[in-house]
Design an enzyme around this catalytic site. Structure first.
Site, mmCIF file in Angstrom:
data_model
loop_
_atom_site.group_PDB
_atom_site.id
_atom_site.type_symbol
_atom_site.label_atom_id
_atom_site.label_comp_id
_atom_site.label_asym_id
_atom_site.label_seq_id
_atom_site.Cartn_x
_atom_site.Cartn_y
_atom_site.Cartn_z
ATOM 1 N N ASN A 20 0.895 -1.335 -0.093
ATOM 2 C CA ASN A 20 -0.035 0.064 -0.040
ATOM 3 C C ASN A 20 0.950 1.230 -0.021
ATOM 4 O O ASN A 20 1.762 1.245 0.705
ATOM 5 C CB ASN A 20 -0.915 -0.038 1.357
ATOM 6 C CG ASN A 20 -2.031 1.014 1.211
ATOM 7 O OD1 ASN A 20 -2.322 1.494 0.233
ATOM 8 N ND2 ASN A 20 -2.474 1.514 2.284
ATOM 9 N N GLU A 21 0.563 2.060 -0.814
ATOM 10 C CA GLU A 21 1.260 3.422 -1.005
ATOM 11 C C GLU A 21 2.827 3.390 -1.139
ATOM 12 O O GLU A 21 3.391 3.799 -0.312
ATOM 13 C CB GLU A 21 0.611 4.215 0.026
ATOM 14 C CG GLU A 21 -0.713 4.724 -0.125
ATOM 15 C CD GLU A 21 -1.205 5.534 1.006
ATOM 16 O OE1 GLU A 21 -0.425 6.118 1.857
ATOM 17 O OE2 GLU A 21 -2.216 5.933 1.312
#
Length: 63
Positions: A20-21
């Site tokens: 994530n990210e």
């Protein structure tokens, strides 16, 4: 995109993980030095070593 990964690699991959990210990990780890490995230039953060102009691009291309 995921269905393609499952189709071609599903029989060989036991565990799948979502990253994530990744841009936040790169910026905070190699530009500002807030996250490990805390590498940045003096002008960008409170780090003793690193290059905030070059290393974020190297890290991002290897994620």
């Amino acid at each position: 995109m995921l269905h393609i990964c499952f189709k071609y690699f599903g029989d060989r991959v036991k565990y799948w993980v979502t990253f994530n990210e990744p841009n936040v990990a790169v910026i905070c780890g190699y530009r500002t030095g807030l996250y490990p490995p805390s590498r940045c230039s003096d002008s960008f953060g409170n780090c003793s070593y690193g290059n905030s102009e070059r290393e974020p691009f190297i890290a991002a291309s290897n994620i």
